[in-house]
Design a protein around this motif. Structure first.
Motif, PDB file in Angstrom:
ATOM      1  N   ALA A  62      75.513  43.160  76.998  1.00  0.00           N
ATOM      2  CA  ALA A  62      76.431  44.284  77.206  1.00  0.00           C
ATOM      3  C   ALA A  62      76.343  44.858  78.621  1.00  0.00           C
ATOM      4  N   GLN A  63      75.204  44.676  79.284  1.00  0.00           N
ATOM      5  CA  GLN A  63      74.994  45.322  80.578  1.00  0.00           C
ATOM      6  C   GLN A  63      75.045  44.375  81.769  1.00  0.00           C
ATOM      7  N   MET A  64      75.120  43.078  81.516  1.00  0.00           N
ATOM      8  CA  MET A  64      75.085  42.109  82.611  1.00  0.00           C
ATOM      9  C   MET A  64      76.339  41.245  82.612  1.00  0.00           C
ATOM     10  N   PRO A  65      76.808  40.899  83.794  1.00  0.00           N
ATOM     11  CA  PRO A  65      77.895  39.913  83.876  1.00  0.00           C
ATOM     12  C   PRO A  65      77.407  38.580  83.310  1.00  0.00           C
ATOM     13  N   ASP A  66      78.333  37.715  82.935  1.00  0.00           N
ATOM     14  CA  ASP A  66      77.994  36.462  82.263  1.00  0.00           C
ATOM     15  C   ASP A  66      76.974  35.613  83.021  1.00  0.00           C
ATOM     16  N   GLN A  67      77.181  35.421  84.316  1.00  0.00           N
ATOM     17  CA  GLN A  67      76.272  34.575  85.088  1.00  0.00           C
ATOM     18  C   GLN A  67      74.884  35.213  85.183  1.00  0.00           C
ATOM     19  N   GLU A  68      74.848  36.509  85.377  1.00  0.00           N
ATOM     20  CA  GLU A  68      73.564  37.202  85.443  1.00  0.00           C
ATOM     21  C   GLU A  68      72.850  37.115  84.098  1.00  0.00           C
ATOM     22  N   TYR A  69      73.611  37.267  83.012  1.00  0.00           N
ATOM     23  CA  TYR A  69      73.024  37.175  81.675  1.00  0.00           C
ATOM     24  C   TYR A  69      72.440  35.787  81.432  1.00  0.00           C
ATOM     25  N   TRP A  74      67.599  32.567  80.673  1.00  0.00           N
ATOM     26  CA  TRP A  74      66.729  31.437  80.987  1.00  0.00           C
ATOM     27  C   TRP A  74      65.355  31.939  81.421  1.00  0.00           C
ATOM     28  N   GLN A  75      65.337  32.924  82.314  1.00  0.00           N
ATOM     29  CA  GLN A  75      64.069  33.466  82.817  1.00  0.00           C
ATOM     30  C   GLN A  75      63.271  34.108  81.679  1.00  0.00           C
ATOM     31  N   TRP A  76      63.949  34.844  80.811  1.00  0.00           N
ATOM     32  CA  TRP A  76      63.311  35.536  79.692  1.00  0.00           C
ATOM     33  C   TRP A  76      62.717  34.519  78.707  1.00  0.00           C
ATOM     34  N   SER A  77      63.404  33.409  78.517  1.00  0.00           N
ATOM     35  CA  SER A  77      62.931  32.392  77.572  1.00  0.00           C
ATOM     36  C   SER A  77      61.661  31.693  78.062  1.00  0.00           C
ATOM     37  N   GLN A  78      61.331  31.834  79.328  1.00  0.00           N
ATOM     38  CA  GLN A  78      60.115  31.245  79.867  1.00  0.00           C
ATOM     39  C   GLN A  78      58.866  32.003  79.403  1.00  0.00           C
ATOM     40  N   LEU A  79      59.057  33.225  78.914  1.00  0.00           N
ATOM     41  CA  LEU A  79      57.940  34.030  78.402  1.00  0.00           C
ATOM     42  C   LEU A  79      57.749  33.767  76.915  1.00  0.00           C
ATOM     43  N   GLU A  80      56.515  33.787  76.474  1.00  0.00           N
ATOM     44  CA  GLU A  80      56.210  33.719  75.053  1.00  0.00           C
ATOM     45  C   GLU A  80      56.644  35.032  74.402  1.00  0.00           C
ATOM     46  N   PRO A  81      56.991  35.025  73.105  1.00  0.00           N
ATOM     47  CA  PRO A  81      57.391  36.262  72.427  1.00  0.00           C
ATOM     48  C   PRO A  81      56.377  37.396  72.566  1.00  0.00           C
ATOM     49  N   VAL A  82      55.097  37.074  72.555  1.00  0.00           N
ATOM     50  CA  VAL A  82      54.060  38.099  72.721  1.00  0.00           C
ATOM     51  C   VAL A  82      54.157  38.726  74.107  1.00  0.00           C
ATOM     52  N   GLN A  83      54.398  37.896  75.124  1.00  0.00           N
ATOM     53  CA  GLN A  83      54.546  38.397  76.488  1.00  0.00           C
ATOM     54  C   GLN A  83      55.816  39.240  76.619  1.00  0.00           C
ATOM     55  N   GLN A  84      56.896  38.806  75.976  1.00  0.00           N
ATOM     56  CA  GLN A  84      58.139  39.566  76.012  1.00  0.00           C
ATOM     57  C   GLN A  84      57.929  40.955  75.425  1.00  0.00           C
ATOM     58  N   ARG A  85      57.280  40.996  74.261  1.00  0.00           N
ATOM     59  CA  ARG A  85      57.052  42.283  73.601  1.00  0.00           C
ATOM     60  C   ARG A  85      56.167  43.188  74.460  1.00  0.00           C
ATOM     61  N   LYS A  86      55.125  42.630  75.029  1.00  0.00           N
ATOM     62  CA  LYS A  86      54.233  43.421  75.886  1.00  0.00           C
ATOM     63  C   LYS A  86      55.001  43.969  77.089  1.00  0.00           C
ATOM     64  N   TYR A  87      55.838  43.139  77.686  1.00  0.00           N
ATOM     65  CA  TYR A  87      56.635  43.535  78.843  1.00  0.00           C
ATOM     66  C   TYR A  87      57.600  44.663  78.466  1.00  0.00           C
ATOM     67  N   LEU A  88      58.262  44.521  77.318  1.00  0.00           N
ATOM     68  CA  LEU A  88      59.199  45.549  76.870  1.00  0.00           C
ATOM     69  C   LEU A  88      58.484  46.859  76.536  1.00  0.00           C
ATOM     70  N   CYS A  89      57.314  46.768  75.944  1.00  0.00           N
ATOM     71  CA  CYS A  89      56.540  47.973  75.645  1.00  0.00           C
ATOM     72  C   CYS A  89      56.187  48.703  76.931  1.00  0.00           C
ATOM     73  N   GLU A  90      55.823  47.952  77.949  1.00  0.00           N
ATOM     74  CA  GLU A  90      55.507  48.554  79.244  1.00  0.00           C
ATOM     75  C   GLU A  90      56.739  49.257  79.817  1.00  0.00           C
ATOM     76  N   LEU A  91      57.893  48.608  79.747  1.00  0.00           N
ATOM     77  CA  LEU A  91      59.137  49.215  80.250  1.00  0.00           C
ATOM     78  C   LEU A  91      59.493  50.495  79.498  1.00  0.00           C
TER      79      LEU A  91
END
Length: 105
Positions: A62-69, A74-91
């Motif tokens: 919803a917040q990014m243009p198609d190419q940016e999304y 792709w970049q987000w998928s390089q992180l493991e789900p545990v790393q994603q959750r930790k990163y989001l908690c920090e944010l």
């Protein structure tokens, strides 16, 4: 990795929906910690993980243009789900999901 994600202005991913999904995962983790060895909550945990994934993807879309999304995804998928959750908690300013909960009030 952090630098690449910051290029996508990922701070905007800490939406109310994402924060609620993170909090729900935290609640399930706390319930699971009460059970030693056997947890009766694996399906709830899987549902909470799927809810968080959907919340992040829909917020980003919803917040990014198609190419940016596409690049973000792709970049987000390089992180493991545990790393994603930790990163989001920090944010979102939430506690580290990998912390020791024995001393939480």
């Amino acid at each position: 990795m952090d630098t690449m994600l910051r290029l996508f202005n990922v701070d905007r991913l800490a939406s109310e929906r994402v924060v609620k999904a993170l909090e729900r995962q935290e609640q399930i983790d706390q319930l699971q910690d009460w059970y030693e060895g056997f947890s009766p909550f694996p399906m709830l945990h899987e549902l909470a993980e799927a809810e968080l994934k959907h919340a992040v993807e829909s917020t980003a879309l919803a917040q990014m243009p198609d190419q940016e999304y596409s690049a973000f995804q792709w970049q987000w998928s390089q992180l493991e789900p545990v790393q994603q959750r930790k990163y989001l908690c920090e944010l979102a300013g939430l506690p580290d999901p990998e912390r020791d909960r024995d001393f939480d009030a």
